[in-house]
Every structure is written in structure tokens, then in C-alpha cells.
Design an enzyme around this catalytic site. Sequence first.
Site, mmCIF file in Angstrom:
data_model
loop_
_atom_site.group_PDB
_atom_site.id
_atom_site.type_symbol
_atom_site.label_atom_id
_atom_site.label_comp_id
_atom_site.label_asym_id
_atom_site.label_seq_id
_atom_site.Cartn_x
_atom_site.Cartn_y
_atom_site.Cartn_z
ATOM 1 N N THR A 176 -9.992 7.308 25.011
ATOM 2 C CA THR A 176 -10.433 8.694 25.091
ATOM 3 C C THR A 176 -11.614 8.926 24.165
ATOM 4 O O THR A 176 -11.650 8.435 23.036
ATOM 5 C CB THR A 176 -9.275 9.642 24.701
ATOM 6 O OG1 THR A 176 -8.184 9.421 25.602
ATOM 7 C CG2 THR A 176 -9.703 11.098 24.778
ATOM 8 N N HIS A 195 -21.646 1.994 4.919
ATOM 9 C CA HIS A 195 -21.684 2.534 3.557
ATOM 10 C C HIS A 195 -23.103 2.858 3.113
ATOM 11 O O HIS A 195 -23.342 3.072 1.914
ATOM 12 C CB HIS A 195 -21.027 1.565 2.587
ATOM 13 C CG HIS A 195 -19.538 1.533 2.711
ATOM 14 N ND1 HIS A 195 -18.708 2.436 2.085
ATOM 15 C CD2 HIS A 195 -18.722 0.715 3.429
ATOM 16 C CE1 HIS A 195 -17.460 2.172 2.385
ATOM 17 N NE2 HIS A 195 -17.433 1.138 3.201
ATOM 18 N N ARG A 237 0.835 -1.202 0.000
ATOM 19 C CA ARG A 237 0.000 0.000 0.000
ATOM 20 C C ARG A 237 0.877 1.262 0.000
ATOM 21 O O ARG A 237 1.659 1.475 0.924
ATOM 22 C CB ARG A 237 -0.933 0.010 1.214
ATOM 23 C CG ARG A 237 -1.895 -1.177 1.225
ATOM 24 C CD ARG A 237 -2.690 -1.234 2.529
ATOM 25 N NE ARG A 237 -3.430 -2.474 2.628
ATOM 26 C CZ ARG A 237 -4.683 -2.642 2.225
ATOM 27 N NH1 ARG A 237 -5.327 -1.625 1.690
ATOM 28 N NH2 ARG A 237 -5.284 -3.806 2.343
ATOM 29 N N THR A 264 -21.240 4.657 10.868
ATOM 30 C CA THR A 264 -20.087 5.547 10.921
ATOM 31 C C THR A 264 -20.518 6.991 10.744
ATOM 32 O O THR A 264 -21.534 7.283 10.103
ATOM 33 C CB THR A 264 -19.051 5.184 9.836
ATOM 34 O OG1 THR A 264 -17.894 6.006 9.984
ATOM 35 C CG2 THR A 264 -19.627 5.383 8.441
ATOM 36 N N LYS A 321 -18.402 8.802 6.683
ATOM 37 C CA LYS A 321 -18.674 8.676 5.247
ATOM 38 C C LYS A 321 -19.832 9.586 4.847
ATOM 39 O O LYS A 321 -19.611 10.702 4.410
ATOM 40 C CB LYS A 321 -18.923 7.202 4.900
ATOM 41 C CG LYS A 321 -17.678 6.337 5.123
ATOM 42 C CD LYS A 321 -17.907 4.889 4.818
ATOM 43 C CE LYS A 321 -16.623 4.081 4.847
ATOM 44 N NZ LYS A 321 -15.955 4.035 6.168
ATOM 45 N N THR A 358 -8.089 -6.891 0.604
ATOM 46 C CA THR A 358 -9.368 -6.180 0.622
ATOM 47 C C THR A 358 -10.399 -6.898 -0.242
ATOM 48 O O THR A 358 -11.582 -6.960 0.096
ATOM 49 C CB THR A 358 -9.179 -4.738 0.137
ATOM 50 O OG1 THR A 358 -8.153 -4.114 0.932
ATOM 51 C CG2 THR A 358 -10.456 -3.943 0.274
#
Length: 450
Positions: A280, A219, A23, A247, A250, A365
Site C-alpha cells: 500500500t 543521514h 532491546r 528518507t 529524519k 548495530t
Amino acid sequence: MMIDYSSILEQTINSLKEQGNYRYFLDVQKSARHFPRFYFEDTNGQKCAAVNWCSNDYLCMSIREEVISRLTYVAHQSGTGSGGTRNISGTTIYHRELEETLASLHQKESALLFGGAYLANVTTLSTLTALIPGLVFISDERNHASIIEGIRNSRAEKIIFRHNDMDHLEQILMKLLPEQPKLIVFESVYSMNGSIAPITDIILLAKKYNALTYVDEVHAVGLYGNDGGGILAEQGVSQGIDIINGTLAKGFGMTGGYIAASRVMIDAIRSFGKGFIFTTSLPPAICAAATASIRIVRDNPSLRDAFHENVKRLREVLTRYGISWLSNEAHITPVPIGSADLCRKVAGRLLHEFGIYVQPVNYPTVPRGEECLRIIVTPRHQEADMIHLAECLQKILPVSTMCHLHNGVIQNAAERSEESHVTQEYRHYVGSFLRQDDREDKFMHYIINQ
């Protein structure tokens, strides 16, 4: 004999490079003014402009003025960090407000914030086995790495069912004892191939065999449903799922992750989930900005309409230029390549020769042989951007990866000059943003240093 630890690591990394799966990170200088255009330095240190075709900032909420203003206002009021874990001064009014907003969005009693959706998956799944003895995970074979890691960390029994195969899922459920605790884990939208889970069928099987359900909606949140509540909201089945993972990074353009579920489920993870307890909390300003973003997305379905219209337009352009893409019902547009090395080379040429940033997606992936360019369009991509992308893909992709149409609609780049008049004008157009930002950056540097 001394062990050469560095050599062991170097050999592993070199092997990854040889396979074409290493990567490489591009240092993106993101421009809130001109997104999806951005800037980067090439290998010669020259500043270049490019267009981002792989951002998960689907609705461009990270650059929306109301969201930025809310973040900066609360940062000035409450500081840049929370200063502790949720148990030790790290729970603010902004955390509570965001969790209440998320619970309402998903039609659940409660929600719980995490530093990211990956952490939310790992913590929740690994904690559940400690709370429910004998729990068996039944997991879709295409599930995200965070789900796989969470199940692995739990050390519980897991059974994999074929991707979106309801017959196979039921065969597995039938073999388990009725009194065996079980949890079906899947995603609503699979981010690499764009497939959508048969959610209603899964809910019916779960009820039939007395299983819990856990769905990853990362997603989908913000992008689907009348209020942006995701695929579950669009299909009207949110209340049929026990735990929803989502999330903020996104569709809402922020950072952080969460789960939404019943009050008792959230209280259990809050009380026993180490990944929640011993970390935290999110900064108050992030929470406040995320709440503002969710409300804007919720109250403005036109944002989703514009996004999906651009997805449709992009696919029409790619098809017109003979570019193969993997058909699916979601917003992900994968262009199959089938080779890790070729995928990396194509992405490199697109960036350095044509100012197009598309990240190659390779193993692990995706499975080997399914390497692809995963193209993401946003409401701020223009048709000129799409045409430029399609023209350049047509120039450099091998013929074997191109679709073959027989109605004469493919526009053949080989029959044109090496760089078409449209492409020349387009590159001049993109470069103009770089020149404008340079002038503005120099002015701001002058003001700051006076």
C-alpha cells in the site's frame, strides 16, 4: 516427540539478554510543544519528564506548524490512507508532486516513493540482479542492515571492501572482468561512527572500471548542501551517482523512503520491484506534508546552520567536561563505552536518575567492543541541556571512558556536591513542562468531553 517451539524462542531471547544486547523499548509520550522534552511512565507508573538525545528528527520538522497544518488539511480533504497500491488507486496528485520534488532536490530525472528507506534499499538492490544478469555487488563493510539484506536477497555475488578504503576497492575492481556488470554500494554518512565516504574517489573508480554507483543518503538529506540535498549536493557530485537512496523520516521529519535516479532506472524498479508493486502506498497527507517539509528545508539554510552550530556547541561542552567522543566530520556524536552491559546500565541511569534519554547502541548495530551512546542534538536543545548531559555523564561514566585533558578545562563533578545547583535548577526547569502539559491536557480533556 513434540517440539517446544516457544522454548526454542525463549532460549534465544534469554541468550540475547545475557549478552546485554536485548532491546528494551521506552514508551515515549512526545510533546510537539516542548520537544526535545517528553514524558514517560517509570516502573511505578509515575509520569516523568526527560530530554530526548537520540531522536533522528534532526531539524525538528515533525513538529513544525506549517508541516502539521499541511498534513491535517490534506487528511481532511483526502482521508487518512491511500486505499491501495500505487497501481490500484494508490497514486494521487500528492505522490506525483512529492516524487517530482525529490527528483529535483537530487538533480535526477525521476524518483520513486516507498514505505521506508529500508524497504527502498531491499527492493531496489534485490530487483537489480533480476534486471542486470551477472551483476556483482561491491559493498562497504560498514553498510546498513537494509543494504546487507537487499544484497543477500538478490542471491548475487558480493564482495566486501574495507570501510572507506579506496585502495582495497580498486584492488577488487581490477580483478573483475571489464564486461562483468558491477555496482558499488556505500553510504554518504555512516550513522554510527559519523564517517563520511570519499565520494569523489568512488565516482572516479566507478567510471574507470565501468561500474554503477548506489549511495544511501538517509543521514544526510536535509542536513547538508545549500538546498538540503545531502552530502552529494554539498560536494557537487549528485549527477555522478547512478542511484540515490533517501528518507523522509529524519531531516524532513516525516515517514517513508525513496530512490532518485534516471528515468529508465526508476521505471525499471517501478515495473519489477515487488516491494514497491505489492504494498500500500503512503497516505496522501504524508506525501503533502513531506513536500511542504522539503521545500521549507530547501529554502531555509538557516535551519542547517543552527543544527550544525549546536553540534559544534555540544562537542565543546562534552570536551570541557572530559567526556570522550568519537571525532568525525558529520553530525553524529558517539560516546564510546565498549561494553554492552555497561552501555545499557549507563543509559538506564541517565534516564531514571537524571531525565536524559540516550539509547545504548550495541551489537549487531555496531561490532562488539564498539558499543556506544549515540548522541544527537537538534536546534531545539539548549546549552543548559548540554551542560546537564555532560555533568551527568561525568558523574556516572567509568574513568576509563573519560578523556584526559592537561590544560585544566575539565570540570570535575567529584569535587562538587552530588547534585550541583545548576543540575537542581535544570531538573526543576524540565519538570515545569510536565506540570504545564498536565494542566493543558486536563483542560483539553474537559473540552472534548463536554
